[in-house]
Design a protein around this motif. Structure first.
Motif, PDB file in Angstrom:
ATOM      1  N   UNK A  92      29.489 -14.328 -94.702  1.00 23.23           N
ATOM      2  CA  UNK A  92      28.225 -13.600 -94.811  1.00 23.23           C
ATOM      3  C   UNK A  92      28.455 -12.134 -94.487  1.00 23.23           C
ATOM      4  N   UNK A  93      27.703 -11.268 -95.147  1.00 23.94           N
ATOM      5  CA  UNK A  93      27.692  -9.842 -94.820  1.00 23.94           C
ATOM      6  C   UNK A  93      26.250  -9.427 -94.596  1.00 23.94           C
ATOM      7  N   UNK A  94      26.031  -8.583 -93.600  1.00 28.16           N
ATOM      8  CA  UNK A  94      24.672  -8.088 -93.357  1.00 28.16           C
ATOM      9  C   UNK A  94      24.715  -6.622 -92.964  1.00 28.16           C
ATOM     10  N   UNK A  95      23.594  -5.965 -93.124  1.00 26.24           N
ATOM     11  CA  UNK A  95      23.432  -4.579 -92.697  1.00 26.24           C
ATOM     12  C   UNK A  95      22.009  -4.411 -92.183  1.00 26.24           C
ATOM     13  N   UNK A  96      21.886  -3.745 -91.026  1.00 26.28           N
ATOM     14  CA  UNK A  96      20.581  -3.569 -90.389  1.00 26.28           C
ATOM     15  C   UNK A  96      20.408  -2.130 -89.942  1.00 26.28           C
ATOM     16  N   UNK A  97      19.207  -1.635 -90.127  1.00 31.65           N
ATOM     17  CA  UNK A  97      18.804  -0.379 -89.495  1.00 31.65           C
ATOM     18  C   UNK A  97      18.352  -0.707 -88.080  1.00 31.65           C
ATOM     19  N   UNK A  98      18.598   0.199 -87.154  1.00 26.04           N
ATOM     20  CA  UNK A  98      18.267  -0.059 -85.756  1.00 26.04           C
ATOM     21  C   UNK A  98      17.481   1.104 -85.166  1.00 26.04           C
ATOM     22  N   UNK A  99      16.650   0.776 -84.203  1.00 25.21           N
ATOM     23  CA  UNK A  99      15.931   1.788 -83.429  1.00 25.21           C
ATOM     24  C   UNK A  99      16.038   1.389 -81.959  1.00 25.21           C
ATOM     25  N   UNK A 100      17.286   1.404 -81.465  1.00 24.46           N
ATOM     26  CA  UNK A 100      17.566   1.033 -80.083  1.00 24.46           C
ATOM     27  C   UNK A 100      17.892   2.302 -79.309  1.00 24.46           C
ATOM     28  N   UNK A 101      16.905   2.821 -78.588  1.00 29.13           N
ATOM     29  CA  UNK A 101      17.064   4.090 -77.875  1.00 29.13           C
ATOM     30  C   UNK A 101      17.809   3.899 -76.565  1.00 29.13           C
ATOM     31  N   UNK A 102      18.715   4.852 -76.277  1.00 31.99           N
ATOM     32  CA  UNK A 102      19.459   4.801 -75.028  1.00 31.99           C
ATOM     33  C   UNK A 102      18.630   5.436 -73.920  1.00 31.99           C
ATOM     34  N   UNK A 103      18.840   4.938 -72.715  1.00 30.46           N
ATOM     35  CA  UNK A 103      18.082   5.439 -71.568  1.00 30.46           C
ATOM     36  C   UNK A 103      18.390   6.917 -71.314  1.00 30.46           C
ATOM     37  N   UNK A 104      17.387   7.623 -70.831  1.00 27.97           N
ATOM     38  CA  UNK A 104      17.557   9.034 -70.476  1.00 27.97           C
ATOM     39  C   UNK A 104      17.661   9.950 -71.667  1.00 27.97           C
ATOM     40  N   UNK A 105      17.255   9.485 -72.851  1.00 30.15           N
ATOM     41  CA  UNK A 105      17.311  10.318 -74.044  1.00 30.15           C
ATOM     42  C   UNK A 105      18.721  10.632 -74.495  1.00 30.15           C
ATOM     43  N   UNK A 106      19.673   9.749 -74.152  1.00 28.15           N
ATOM     44  CA  UNK A 106      21.075  10.000 -74.502  1.00 28.15           C
ATOM     45  C   UNK A 106      21.371   9.751 -75.975  1.00 28.15           C
TER      46      UNK A 106
END
Length: 199
Positions: A92-106
């Protein structure tokens, strides 16, 4: 005297058949038993190609907690499985967009793509499997766009709603050593719900 002897001889001849054979008692034969019913093991048809979509959650961390964060991700996947009876193998192959923000605006995790190998057990309408392979991630860290290749492993399960549609889920653990030569050893845990259409 002759009459007595004749009577005895006649009685003996009359009794001979009874003494020779005697009464015959029929022998009851044992009843025939039906052969045991063998119930075949549950088996579904998991072979063939499929495409689908997924929606999930990502928890990102790093050694020493230099970068941590979490958020949503969603994307598409396509694959092919070979049903070998109780064993099912797949890619299987997959691709995902992510919106996982790092703490402290990093920064944040922007996208995640994977190439997977699968080995599963056919339980009929349910397929449980282990999966692993290569992962490619893009992230914005401190204003710089970084990308790197890592590896992952995890577990998943699919349930066949009918001959065409399946629903399922996966939990995967990812590792990225020295992410894009930044000196950061990153990891990510993802959990996703998946829907597939089978051809």
């Amino acid at each position: 005297m002759k009459r007595t002897i004749a009577a005895l001889i006649g009685s003996a001849f009359l009794a001979a058949p009874a003494l020779a054979g005697g009464p015959v008692t029929p022998v009851a034969e044992p009843p025939l038993e039906a052969p045991p019913v063998v119930t075949p093991a549950a088996s579904g048809d998991w072979g063939g190609a499929y495409v689908g979509g997924q929606l999930g959650y990502a928890d990102v961390g790093s050694k020493g907690n230099a970068v941590t964060g979490d958020g949503v991700l969603g994307g598409v996947q396509a694959g092919y499985r070979w049903d070998l009876g109780s064993t099912v193998l797949g890619v299987e192959a997959d691709v995902s967009a992510a919106d996982a923000s790092f703490d402290g605006g990093a920064g944040k995790l922007d996208s995640l793509a994977r190439v997977k190998l699968q080995a599963g057990y056919d339980m009929g309408r349910t397929l449980v499997y282990a999966t692993g392979g290569a992962a490619y991630a893009k992230a914005d860290v401190g204003g710089a766009s970084l990308s790197d290749t890592g590896y992952f492993g995890g577990l998943g399960a699919d349930y066949a709603l009918n001959d065409r549609w399946t629903v399922g889920g996966e939990v995967l653990m990812h590792k990225f050593d020295n992410f894009d030569k930044s000196g950061i050893d990153a990891d990510a845990t993802t959990a996703a719900v998946k829907v597939n259409f089978r051809f």
